[in-house]
Every structure is written in C-alpha cells, then in structure tokens.
Design an enzyme around this catalytic site. Structure first.
Site, PDB file in Angstrom:
ATOM      1  N   CYS A 116       3.804   5.647  13.734  1.00  0.00           N
ATOM      2  CA  CYS A 116       3.846   4.265  14.191  1.00  0.00           C
ATOM      3  C   CYS A 116       2.405   3.752  14.191  1.00  0.00           C
ATOM      4  O   CYS A 116       1.558   4.314  14.896  1.00  0.00           O
ATOM      5  CB  CYS A 116       4.437   4.221  15.598  1.00  0.00           C
ATOM      6  SG  CYS A 116       4.053   2.683  16.463  1.00  0.00           S
ATOM      7  N   GLU A 151      -2.030   5.051   0.766  1.00  0.00           N
ATOM      8  CA  GLU A 151      -1.038   4.014   0.464  1.00  0.00           C
ATOM      9  C   GLU A 151      -0.436   3.416   1.743  1.00  0.00           C
ATOM     10  O   GLU A 151       0.766   3.520   1.995  1.00  0.00           O
ATOM     11  CB  GLU A 151       0.057   4.564  -0.447  1.00  0.00           C
ATOM     12  CG  GLU A 151      -0.469   4.979  -1.803  1.00  0.00           C
ATOM     13  CD  GLU A 151       0.623   5.367  -2.785  1.00  0.00           C
ATOM     14  OE1 GLU A 151       1.715   5.768  -2.344  1.00  0.00           O
ATOM     15  OE2 GLU A 151       0.381   5.266  -3.994  1.00  0.00           O
ATOM     16  N   CYS A 156       6.832  -0.160  11.877  1.00  0.00           N
ATOM     17  CA  CYS A 156       7.561   0.426  13.011  1.00  0.00           C
ATOM     18  C   CYS A 156       8.018  -0.682  13.950  1.00  0.00           C
ATOM     19  O   CYS A 156       7.251  -1.579  14.272  1.00  0.00           O
ATOM     20  CB  CYS A 156       6.653   1.406  13.755  1.00  0.00           C
ATOM     21  SG  CYS A 156       7.441   2.068  15.230  1.00  0.00           S
ATOM     22  N   CYS A 158       9.294  -0.138  17.108  1.00  0.00           N
ATOM     23  CA  CYS A 158       9.500   0.436  18.452  1.00  0.00           C
ATOM     24  C   CYS A 158       8.971  -0.494  19.560  1.00  0.00           C
ATOM     25  O   CYS A 158       8.385  -1.539  19.286  1.00  0.00           O
ATOM     26  CB  CYS A 158       8.823   1.798  18.540  1.00  0.00           C
ATOM     27  SG  CYS A 158       7.020   1.705  18.651  1.00  0.00           S
ATOM     28  N   GLU A 304      -4.877   6.732  -8.667  1.00  0.00           N
ATOM     29  CA  GLU A 304      -3.700   7.537  -8.996  1.00  0.00           C
ATOM     30  C   GLU A 304      -2.924   6.887 -10.125  1.00  0.00           C
ATOM     31  O   GLU A 304      -2.730   5.668 -10.132  1.00  0.00           O
ATOM     32  CB  GLU A 304      -2.744   7.619  -7.806  1.00  0.00           C
ATOM     33  CG  GLU A 304      -3.168   8.498  -6.685  1.00  0.00           C
ATOM     34  CD  GLU A 304      -2.055   8.595  -5.636  1.00  0.00           C
ATOM     35  OE1 GLU A 304      -0.862   8.459  -5.989  1.00  0.00           O
ATOM     36  OE2 GLU A 304      -2.389   8.776  -4.463  1.00  0.00           O
ATOM     37  N   PHE A 354       8.688  18.228  -9.515  1.00  0.00           N
ATOM     38  CA  PHE A 354       8.940  17.798 -10.894  1.00  0.00           C
ATOM     39  C   PHE A 354       8.066  16.624 -11.319  1.00  0.00           C
ATOM     40  O   PHE A 354       8.347  15.963 -12.309  1.00  0.00           O
ATOM     41  CB  PHE A 354      10.421  17.461 -11.098  1.00  0.00           C
ATOM     42  CG  PHE A 354      11.298  18.677 -11.038  1.00  0.00           C
ATOM     43  CD1 PHE A 354      11.192  19.688 -11.987  1.00  0.00           C
ATOM     44  CD2 PHE A 354      12.231  18.832 -10.013  1.00  0.00           C
ATOM     45  CE1 PHE A 354      11.988  20.827 -11.928  1.00  0.00           C
ATOM     46  CE2 PHE A 354      13.035  19.963  -9.938  1.00  0.00           C
ATOM     47  CZ  PHE A 354      12.909  20.966 -10.888  1.00  0.00           C
TER      48      PHE A 354
HETATM   49  C1  GAL Z   1       1.814   8.105  -4.682  1.00  0.00           C
HETATM   50  C2  GAL Z   1       1.207   8.964  -3.603  1.00  0.00           C
HETATM   51  C3  GAL Z   1       0.945  10.374  -4.082  1.00  0.00           C
HETATM   52  C4  GAL Z   1       2.137  10.887  -4.830  1.00  0.00           C
HETATM   53  C5  GAL Z   1       2.454   9.967  -5.978  1.00  0.00           C
HETATM   54  C6  GAL Z   1       3.615  10.439  -6.828  1.00  0.00           C
HETATM   55  O1  GAL Z   1       2.561   7.096  -4.113  1.00  0.00           O
HETATM   56  O2  GAL Z   1       0.011   8.424  -3.116  1.00  0.00           O
HETATM   57  O3  GAL Z   1       0.672  11.193  -2.973  1.00  0.00           O
HETATM   58  O4  GAL Z   1       3.221  10.971  -3.953  1.00  0.00           O
HETATM   59  O5  GAL Z   1       2.775   8.714  -5.464  1.00  0.00           O
HETATM   60  O6  GAL Z   1       3.905   9.514  -7.858  1.00  0.00           O
END
Ligand code: GAL
Length: 661
Positions: A116, A151, A156, A158, A304, A354
């Site tokens: 939270c 991210e 929350c 609550c 990412e 996967f």
């Molecule tokens: C992002 C996240 C990562 C991993 C990835 C998988 O949202 O920050 O930790 O979960 O997705 O695609």
C-alpha cells in the site's frame, strides 16, 4: 547521463538477478557479459527477502560479492532499491501493508508489488532498508545509478489510503464546502457532511462520481510519487553524485509522468511492444519521444525490453531475426543513451521462467545470444551519438489528468480513447520523418512551429489562453475532437464548445454525435474529394474559420468536419471527427505546410522506413519486410559498418543505417 556514458559510450546490458543462481554461475555471467559488451546491469530489483530474510536482519554479503565481481570486470551497476516486492514476513506480520482493491479485498503476497503506497509501516521498513543499502554501497566503484522501486503503479483502497486521500483533498479543496463544490455532490444526493464520510472510489452500485475518480487518480499518482521521493532523498543524501531514476512504462495511465520526471536525474523507460500490433514501430517511436520529452530532451535510458518473446501475453511470438537490433537502434535514434533488457539470464523458476533473456536457457551458443553479442559490439561504434539531442519543431500535447477525465465512464462514446488519438495524429508525422516532442499542456510552446492536440478534454483557463496566445503569435495549432470540454474539476464548460478555444478556432459546436459504428462517416475536402472518417461527429458552425472539409451524409451533410482559422499571425485547425489515416495524413501535410516544417529527408521516406536525426547522425530504419531505397542529399559514412554511401542507400528488411556526413 554524461557521467554514465563518459568513457563507456552507449550503455548496454540488462536486469541481473544473481540471487536466483548459485555463486559459481556468477563468474560465468560476468565473463559472458564482458564478451557481449555489457557495461551496465540493474541489480537487486527483487532482492528484499534476500537482503532482509527476517525483520531487521541484513545479509549484504552476497551483494558485496556480486558488486565486487562486476566492479572488477568494469561493469557499472544500476543498483535497485528492492522495495517493489516486500517479503512475505511483512504482509504476514503487518497485513495493513498489503493493498486492498476497490471491492475491499486484500491482495496477498505470492506475486510481487503487494504494498500500500500510503502504509506507514511499509514506508518505514522500505526506508530503513534503502538507508542501509545506500550507506553500504556509497562510494562503491560499481555503483553508477540508483533504480528506485520498479514500474510504480500500485493502487490501494484501504482505510489508511482513505485517510491519506482526505489529507490530499484538504490541500486541494480546502474545506468540505470546497470538496462538495468540486465534486458536484448536489448530484445524486452525494453531499459530504463530515470528512470521515469521504472515501476512495470503492465498488458502488452504479457509476461513481467522475470528479471523485479524477481526484483519486491524481492522488494515487501523487501518493506513489511521495514514496519515490522519500527513497530518492535517502539516496541523494548518502550518495550525492549518483544519479537516480525509476523505470517508467511509457503511456501508462496511473502515473502522471510529467509530475514525476522532474524528480529524477535521468528518465528511463521499459518498453514491451506487442508483435501482433501492426503499428508497433510507430507506437515505439511515440513512446521513445515521450520518454525523451519527459526529460526535457536530454538523453534517456531504455532500461527494459525483451530480447525476444515475453511470457505474459496469451501467445508469445519471438522476435524475428534482426528485430532485437532494429528495436534497440530505434530507441538510440530517438535519444536513448543506452539499450538494456529484461533480463540478462533467463530464470529457471518463477512466474517468468518462459520470458526470453539475453542469455537463454539453452546457453551462449544460441542464435539469440549471438545476436545479443553482435549488437553489443556494434553499439560501441555509435559511442559518438551519446549525449546528442533529437531536435523537434513539432509538439504533441499529452496530459494525464485530461486522459483520466476523458476516459471516465458515462461519456458520449467509449470508442474515443486518448492513446489511440495520440497515435493517430503522431503516425503521419512519423511517416514523414518529422521529429516530434511530447509536451504537457502547460509547456511553453514558443520553440515549436506546429502544436498538435489530438485530445484535450480537460483544460484549464490558463492553458487554453496559452494555446490561444501561441497561435496569435504565429504558431500553427491542430486540435482534435472533444477537446476543451471540461475544467480541471471535470465540470463541463457551458456555452458552445470548445468554449475556451472557441475564439482561436473561429468555430463552435453544440452537439457531440457519436456515429453508428456499422457505417463510415463520409466527408469531403473543399474541392469535393471524398474521404472517410469514423465513430465521432460534431454539429459545428464556422465563426470566422474556413471549413476545409464537410460532412456529406445524413443530418450533418454540409456542416463543417475540419476547419482552418487564421488567427493573429498563426493558424488554428479543428477536426470534428476521426478521419481515416489517409485523410489525417493529408491534413497533417497541410498543417506542416502552414508551419513550414519538413522531415529528416527532403521528401517522405519510403513506406515502413523511419527517418530520424540525432545530432549530426541520420538514422534510417526499415521496419518492413521488403528492401527499400532512400535517396541521400549528401555522401555519408554508416557508423554501424564504416561503409561510405553516396547517392542513395538500399535497406534490406529490418536493416538500419546511422549516417554521418
Ligand atoms: C517488467 C518488469 C520486469 C519483468 C518484465 C517482464 O514489467 O519490470 O521485472 O517482469 O516486465 O516482461
């Protein structure tokens, strides 16, 4: 960003989760990273339980060894505060730290993100851990960047969140009278007589008060931001020279990134395009432009992306050969100073077993890892691009509160969506190789020759005045439908719409008329050339503007569909429907001509080819499956291959060139 790329060039690497592997694997990891040209890894994102296996304990030994190995290998570390996934002991002992959904159900541990944002216990535990982490690794040679949480987007409902929401509302609206006024509580007998009655928008029998939901969205973004700030401040106080980021998710609805980005030293983003989306190269470019713009045009970091398939869509298609490289270079072309992946080594267990990785289960002798290595090597050749800007003369306006308010339930049509409209207006600019910055409505627009507002449902008086002044001062403005409708409380502005933009647009309307979905909306340009639109129409009249297109069928036949108005030294366009792509491309061409803006090439690039200039380098990226030939104005060197090109360049499927004159 400069401190990160100085001596390293463009950054390349990924999330590294050594806690999932026995120590002997770490040495192999580091060796393979070096061979792949990895120079930055994100460590520790989900390591809270490993560092603090029981309340108050600290086990940093493993992290010391990992960071030591990386430092020896010259690999920089983006060290994460591991606060995105608290250990089970926290939720077990303090159920109040677990988030509650809008039906009042607590969400359990066993996945991740279970906290939270307003929980004082979570906050205290998280900050204690972050403090120790920062103190332990201050001055560590591997530490180059802080990665706060992961991210952010938790919500929350609550009672603790309700209390925090009330405090936030007091700040915004003063007293209960102010709240009742802002929320329009004379509607449906919703008057609040005591602050204790005020709650988050919880599950209710019918449509919930839209201003309550709008304020809740604002509050949720701010509550998370407050937590981010608290962690960041702990880090800044202990490691003043180390930049701080948190990974955004592009056009992610719950977080008002315009409010967040100034709180970071470096803006970073996670990007997972859907390979089934035929427009994903355009959506990617839009997302990258947004990320760059959030940082005020400074270089950003793609933190990412997937090396190949993800595992969280129902059917996960791998990336085609060359796609990894193409997508990474697309981000670099649009201002990224680094291209990183989730994750370095594929997990053997857990929910992401996967998910693809830079190093697949099958090991380094694989097609995918060979692509990773080749790409790591070629990024070295682009070192000179680091720090270079992507100058743009076109602004695309996007606002989170307007998005929240526009997509609230109970509106004329839920077929009108903010991200779809952004993409629709962005696409013709992308196709012409025109560079675009995204801007909030409050941005100073004087540097832009053209400003496009696909939708701005909610607009403040000041922002509407600024848009008006921009046009009168010589700017060209394009405004999409259902804009200028509501004030910052989400109340409809009365009078003919769009009331605050009526003067500058030289037109006004009286009815929003969603169109039957089984038929196109037929329109024609002033010379009679027909085009089609869909979903949405408005009953308008010109008040000084020239109708450049009209509806040609039904009750609206003959009434304006697109208007162009000379106002002061500038021009304002209003579009009262959702034109099909070709028509929007035509309109965009006319607005660009009004603004005197052209693209990265003398003419539009061939279909599926993206053209973008970053500093002195012209990037050409072929997203198509067919060969494409692009004429060149001047001879150049392809930085990626060292080849000299003259006259024209031929790009195979998914090929990229980075041309420096
Ligand atoms: C992002 C996240 C990562 C991993 C990835 C998988 O949202 O920050 O930790 O979960 O997705 O695609």
């Amino acid at each position: 960003m400069h401190t990160l790329t100085a001596g390293r060039g463009l950054l390349f690497g990924g999330d590294y989760n050594p806690e999932q592997w026995p120590e002997p694997v770490w040495a192999e990891d580091v060796e393979l990273m070096r061979a792949a040209g990895v120079n930055l890894v994100t460590v520790g994102v989900f390591s809270w339980a490993r560092i603090e296996p029981e309340p108050g304990a600290r086990d940093f030994g493993w992290l010391d060894r990992v960071l030591g190995l990386l430092a020896e290998a010259g690999i920089a570390v983006d060290l994460a505060t591991p606060t995105a996934s608290p250990p089970p002991w926290l939720g077990h002992r303090n159920p109040g730290t677990l988030p509650v959904d809008e039906s009042g159900h607590r969400l359990w541990y066993g996945a991740r993100n279970q906290f939270c944002p307003s929980s004082p216990v979570y906050r205290e535990r998280a900050l204690a851990l972050v403090t120790d982490l920062a103190e332990r690794y201050a001055g560590h040679p591997a530490l180059a960047l802080w990665h706060v949480g992961n991210e952010y987007g938790q919500i929350c409902h609550c009672d603790v969140s309700a209390e925090a929401f009330r405090a936030w509302l007091r700040e915004r609206h003063g007293d209960l009278a102010g709240l009742n006024e802002a929320w329009g509580t004379t509607f449906w007998s919703q008057r609040y007589g005591d602050w204790a009655e005020v709650v988050p928008p919880r599950r209710a029998p019918y449509l919930v008060n839209p201003t309550q939901k709008l304020d809740w969205a604002r509050f949720c973004s701010d509550a998370l931001l407050a937590h981010y700030r608290a962690e960041r401040d702990v880090l800044r106080a202990r490691t003043p020279g180390v930049p701080v980021t948190t990974n955004f998710m592009g056009l992610f609805k719950p977080v008002d990134s315009w409010r967040w980005a100034p709180e970071e030293d470096l803006v970073s983003n996670d990007w997972y395009p859907d390979p089934a989306d035929p427009l994903f190269p355009v959506r990617a470019a839009l997302t990258h432009d947004l990320t760059r713009s959030l940082g005020g045009g400074r270089p950003w970091l793609l933190l990412e992306q997937a090396a190949s398939a993800v595992n969280w869509r129902p059917h996960n298609v791998p990336k085609a050969a060359g796609q990894l490289r193409l997508e990474s270079l697309q981000a670099v072309a649009r201002g990224a100073d680094g291209s990183c992946y989730f994750q370095w080594r594929a997990s053997r267990f857990g929910a992401e077993r996967f998910h693809s990785a830079m190093l697949p289960h099958a090991g380094p002798g694989t097609r995918l890892h060979a692509e990773v290595r080749a790409h790591g090597a070629e990024l070295r050749r682009l070192a000179e691009v680091a720090g270079q800007p992507v100058p743009a003369r076109v602004a695309l306006v996007h606002d989170w509160p307007s998005w929240w308010a526009m997509e609230e339930a109970g509106r004329p049509s839920d077929r009108l969506g903010v991200p779809d409209q952004l993409l629709a207006y962005y696409r013709p600019l992308w196709e012409r190789g025109v560079a675009v910055d995204l801007v909030p409505p409050s941005a100073g627009l004087s540097g832009y020759a053209l400003t496009v507002v696909p939708n701005l449902y909610l607009v403040s008086d000041e922002d509407a005045e600024a848009l008006t002044a921009y046009v009168r001062g010589g700017g060209v403005l394009v405004v999409g439908p259902f804009s200028g409708v509501a004030d910052p409380n989400g109340h409809i502005r009365t009078g003919r719409f769009p009331a605050p933009l009526r003067d500058v647009l030289g037109a006004s309307g009286e009815e929003w008329r969603p169109a039957p979905e089984d038929r196109p909306v037929r329109c024609a340009w002033a010379d009679g050339t027909p085009f089609e639109a869909r979903t949405w129409t408005e009953l308008l009249r010109a008040e000084g503007a020239e109708p450049v297109a009209v509806f040609t069928e039904g009750e609206l036949a003959g009434s304006p569909a697109v208007l162009r108005h000379r106002a002061g030294a500038g021009v304002a366009w209003y579009v009262a429907t959702l034109p099909h792509h070709d028509a929007l491309a035509e309109l965009t061409g006319r607005a660009l001509a009004d603004a005197g803006v052209s693209g990265a090439l003398p003419g539009p690039p061939p279909p599926a080819v993206e053209a973008v200039r970053r500093g002195p380098v012209l990037f050409l990226l072929n997203h198509g499956d067919r060969e494409a030939r692009v004429p060149l104005a001047e001879p150049a060197e392809d930085l990626l291959t060292g080849a000299r090109v003259e006259g024209a360049v031929t790009l195979g499927a998914r090929a990229v060139v980075a041309l420096r004159p």
